[in-house]
Design an enzyme around this catalytic site. Structure first.
Site, PDB file in Angstrom:
ATOM      1  N   ASP A 271     -25.517  46.249 107.177  1.00  0.00           N
ATOM      2  CA  ASP A 271     -26.392  45.100 107.013  1.00  0.00           C
ATOM      3  C   ASP A 271     -25.708  43.930 107.718  1.00  0.00           C
ATOM      4  O   ASP A 271     -24.534  44.011 108.093  1.00  0.00           O
ATOM      5  CB  ASP A 271     -26.662  44.793 105.533  1.00  0.00           C
TER       6      ASP A 271
HETATM    7  C1  BGC Z   1     -31.096  41.716 105.419  1.00  0.00           C
HETATM    8  C2  BGC Z   1     -31.594  42.988 106.069  1.00  0.00           C
HETATM    9  C3  BGC Z   1     -32.097  42.678 107.449  1.00  0.00           C
HETATM   10  C4  BGC Z   1     -31.016  41.999 108.258  1.00  0.00           C
HETATM   11  C5  BGC Z   1     -31.441  41.639 109.660  1.00  0.00           C
HETATM   12  C6  BGC Z   1     -30.123  40.981 106.303  1.00  0.00           C
HETATM   13  O1  BGC Z   1     -29.794  39.746 105.769  1.00  0.00           O
HETATM   14  O2  BGC Z   1     -30.523  42.014 104.179  1.00  0.00           O
HETATM   15  O3  BGC Z   1     -32.615  43.569 105.308  1.00  0.00           O
HETATM   16  O4  BGC Z   1     -32.529  43.855 108.067  1.00  0.00           O
HETATM   17  O5  BGC Z   1     -30.620  40.808 107.595  1.00  0.00           O
HETATM   18  O6  BGC Z   1     -32.356  40.622 109.661  1.00  0.00           O
END
Ligand code: BGC
Length: 858
Positions: A271
């Protein structure tokens, strides 16, 4: 109608043998064409090229929310990773699909596949290589959890099938799906230290979700196992720690359960900034770091040049970087991606302008970035259908379906438009006007948003109905004057919002603070219904709210949960209110009080400056399993019984359930997988001379961009700027962490999804369902199993089907297949699934509490 458990979409062409070592892990090999293709591709890469595809270029370094480095020598584009679970984020001329939980409420495998396929097609045509969805973490443990609506409901079996079918749909259109967030990512509070410190919490580590092995297997990782069986190409490890080890460096979760036991053949992506170290993440099974920098816009990475160096000095073995590259390329090739066929990304995440700085962080390379490619095709039809079929009628005293009512008064801000426009609040970081999606990264820009007000008005004009709306929760005199008139049917709208933790709406930082309706919604409903005995309540929420009083209010003639429906909101709602299509069933429980859910979001740190500790003491007992344990009373009968139970939803007809039959199918004893994997292979050669790894001569360095090269090639220590340089893997890692020798295979493993015999059909269950009413409509029969034994839930969902368009008087057969996995429990000691000797019972019916048919399993 045939109920089929998810069949193996993980066709053998994807069963590569990919290795990673960890104490006591496995892997088997099926050599085939795809494997050879991946081997050939990866073998020709240089070390820095391999590193480039594992490491993001840094936040806002390219067009997508995440991009890998490219391989110009071979014409390989910078791979584009883009959110998200309901369609494309930060884009234009794309569709805005219903959120996961509304899709979940359809209980329809084919709608899940269609939704995935449509999202996949849009991603492909925009030049996205990996779509960052679907989500099944959160699993819905917490009714106030911020991101529960991105996923499909509060049950692992339901989530697993929704996840698998969505993955199959997305990948059928040549885009890699990324199932997230792995794992036990149930709340937003304390997911990231920076975010928490910014809000005044003095903590130094992220939240730890503490989950035992049995609950992990039977609940939190269950849906991911289904996704792996369906052949998902990518899995995103989560921000939180699991049992005090970060999600992206938790070897038990990544190497152990995911890659060993489930034989996951794709790649694990972090993530966004969920990586917290370099070598240990590589050893634990992380394959790609996103967006590449250590923190947003530092210009530094744990990988990039540091990974190159770690491989050169042997801290990360060569086979591990090869395995990362193999996994990434294998996932792409599996879905039909090709170097030549890959589309250049034709939209830009960081502005809607036609021309802008392509490297937004560095403000370099001013060029055309948005090309306005319209990818929506006819997806609006699916969106309208799926959102309508995921709309749940919770109460109806006969007022629905509407039939040319004389006069409709639509009341409430949630029926109307956001004055700033549908996309006026970035990442939907406000709750103004009607709520049709979550907030945060799980959003799309709307191409348009049909409000309930506009769709209902159109229908009214067609029918000759008089129609007036007051699109505010606070203009009581105007509302009063409408409602005192004769012949009025009031439709009162209210909502709540929830989403990602980086956004704060009215003090709700992702997770909701309570289960009441926003902007005075509860009072609005009370006031409207006090004046109008024909009041229909419509709710746009991503999860439960407290409906006890509303459900008992005799003037509330109907309650309709419209979820978060996406761009066709008003049309989908109108289709249900006027009975043009069949409604869905609730994928979570509606409790009478907050306390009735038993657990809660951890809102305050509980471990000093250390990682807040979220002990999942509820185990299996969240949502309906908790309510079942507390009370077997009729829904609404006491404060512990649900107001509306999991699986419940009214339909346009009545159904009789009869003739339950259970046929034993398979007696083959369960064989644990045995044997050893082969040793971890390497692919290709690379120079071990550090002098070959400096920046190429004359290279123009882009500010904050992450590269695979070393800053200086004079000495490793200077090149890394890292005082730990020169330490061996031995000093960093637990013994055997990077052992390349053959490993024993996991007894519950063997194939993507685990031991093949877990999917043996042990029982076939059938029941007859007869439409005893006057209307053709859909029914959603559900099958629950009691596993028996101490400490087990009263029952758990293990089968369902949405049987469409059953004619009045007609009988259909509900058929469900119970696999070995369905009737097993996880035995932590044996590290395998076992069918315990406890007596087992099944039930079939229309909800988790309306189960007229029952039988013992022999
Ligand atoms: C989120 C993810 C997301 C990623 C990219 C993160 O903060 O938890 O779900 O895919 O950002 O935007």
């Amino acid at each position: 109608m045939m109920y089929k458990p998810m069949t193996s979409a993980a066709e053998p062409c994807y069963i590569l043998q990919i290795f990673f070592p960890m104490p006591s892990t496995l892997h088997h090999l099926v050599v085939n064409k795809s494997w050879n293709q991946v081997v050939a591709f990866v073998s020709q890469l240089t070390l820095t090229e391999k590193v480039n595809i594992t490491t993001g270029v840094g936040w806002m370094g390219e067009k997508c929310v995440g991009n890998t480095g490219s391989i110009p020598r071979l014409g390989v584009k910078s791979l584009c990773m883009q959110d998200g679970p309901l369609g494309l984020r930060f884009s234009d001329y794309n569709s805005a699909f219903p959120v996961g939980v509304t899709a979940g409420a359809t209980w329809s495998r084919h709608l899940w596949r269609d939704r995935g396929a449509a999202m996949g097609a849009e991603a492909r045509d925009k030049g996205v290589d990996v779509l960052l969805g679907p989500a099944s973490g959160p699993l819905g443990r917490l009714s106030k959890g911020g991101r529960i609506a991105e996923a499909f409901g509060a049950d692992p079996y339901l989530q697993g099938l929704a996840l698998a079918n969505t993955v199959t749909g997305i990948q059928s259109n040549g885009v890699v799906a990324c199932a997230k967030h792995y794992i036990a990512n149930e709340q937003e509070h304390f997911r990231q230290v920076g975010e928490s410190v910014g809000r005044g919490f003095d903590i130094s580590e992220s939240l730890s979700s503490n989950v035992n092995d049995k609950v992990m297997h039977e609940y939190y990782s269950w849906p991911f196992q289904d996704a792996v069986k369906a052949g998902v190409g990518a899995i995103m490890c989560s921000y939180n720690q699991i049992n005090n080890s970060y999600g992206c460096q938790n070897s038990k979760m990544l190497n152990g359960i995911l890659k060993d036991e489930y034989s996951f053949q794709g790649f694990v992506m972090s993530d966004w900034q969920a990586q917290h170290s370099g070598v240990s993440n590589a050893a634990a099974g992380l394959d790609m770091t996103m967006p590449g920098d250590t923190l947003f816009n530092t210009g530094h990475s744990y990988w990039g040049g540091n990974l190159t160096l770690a491989v050169l000095n042997g801290t990360v073995p060569a086979y591990r970087i090869d395995d990362m590259a193999m996994r990434i390329m294998a996932s792409l090739f599996k879905v039909g991606w090709t170097v030549q066929g890959a589309k250049e990304t034709n939209f830009f995440s960081w502005s809607r302008l036609q021309f802008d700085y392509r490297q937004a962080a560095a403000k370099e390379n001013y060029e055309q970035v948005n090309f306005g490619v319209d990818v929506r095709a006819n997806h609006a039809n699916h969106i309208r259908e799926s959102a309508a079929k995921g709309t749940v009628i919770l109460k109806n005293n006969g007022i629905l379906p509407l039939n040319k009512p004389k006069f409709i008064a639509a009341i409430g801000e949630d029926a109307g438009a956001n004055p700033k426009g549908p996309n006026g609040c970035p990442d939907r970081n406000c709750n103004d006007g009607t709520n049709a999606m979550v907030y945060g990264s799980g959003t799309s820009n709307y191409p348009y948003l049909i409000t309930p007000d506009s769709a209902l008005q159109q229908q009214a004009i067609k029918d000759g109905t008089r129609y007036e709306s007051v699109l505010s929760n606070y203009l009581w005199p105007s509302v009063h004057d409408l409602l005192v008139q004769p012949n009025v049917t009031a439709i009162v709208f209210a909502n709540t919002a929830a989403g990602e933790g980086y956004i704060n709406i009215g003090g709700n930082t992702g997770d909701r603070n309570n289960l009441t309706l926003w902007k005075n919604g509860d009072d609005l409903i009370k006031n409207v219904s006090a004046l109008c005995s024909n009041t229909i309540v419509v709710l746009h929420t991503g999860g439960p709210v407290l409906l006890d009083a509303i459900s008992k209010n005799p003037n509330v003639s109907a309650i309709v949960w419209a979820g978060e429906p996406g761009q066709e909101s008003g049309n989908s709602l109108t289709d249900i209110l006027y009975g043009k299509t069949s409604p869905g069933r609730s994928p979570f429980t509606w409790g009478a009080t907050e306390e009735s859910y038993g657990n809660n979001v951890l809102y305050k740190p509980n471990n000093g400056k250390g990682a807040p500790q979220d002990n999942f003491e509820d185990g299996a007992f969240f949502d309906y399993r908790y309510f079942d344990k507390q009370s077997d009373g009729k829904p609404g009968s006491d404060q512990k019984a649900p107001v509306y139970e999991f699986g419940f939803g009214l339909s346009w007809s009545t159904f009789k359930y009869s003739d339950l039959k259970v046929v034993k199918k398979n007696d083959r004893p369960y064989q644990p997988t045995t044997g050893l994997t082969i040793a971890a292979p390497t692919f290709g050669n690379f120079s071990t001379d550090i002098k070959d790894y400096g920046f190429p001569k004359g290279f123009r360095y882009i500010y904050q961009f992450i590269y695979p090269w070393l800053n200086t090639t004079t000495s490793g220590r200077e090149a890394s700027g890292d005082s730990s340089y020169g330490k061996t893997a031995k000093e960093f890692l637990p013994p055997h962490a990077i052992d390349s020798n053959p490993q024993p295979k996991h007894p519950a493993g063997g194939e993507p999804g685990g031991n093949r015999q877990l999917y043996d059909v042990i029982y076939e269950v059938t029941a007859t369902i007869t439409n005893t009413g006057n209307t053709m409509t859909d029914e959603v029969p559900q099958l629950y199993v009691s596993h028996g034994g101490d400490g087990e839930p009263v029952r758990v969902l293990r089968g369902f089907d949405r049987i469409e368009r059953i004619a009045p008087g007609a009988s259909v057969t509900f058929r469900a297949e119970l696999t070995r996995r369905d009737i097993s429990n996880w035995d932590s000691k044996a590290q395998n699934w076992v069918v315990t000797s406890a007596p087992k019972t099944i039930w079939v019916g229309s909800s988790s509490r309306n189960l007229p048919l029952t039988a013992k399993l022999q």
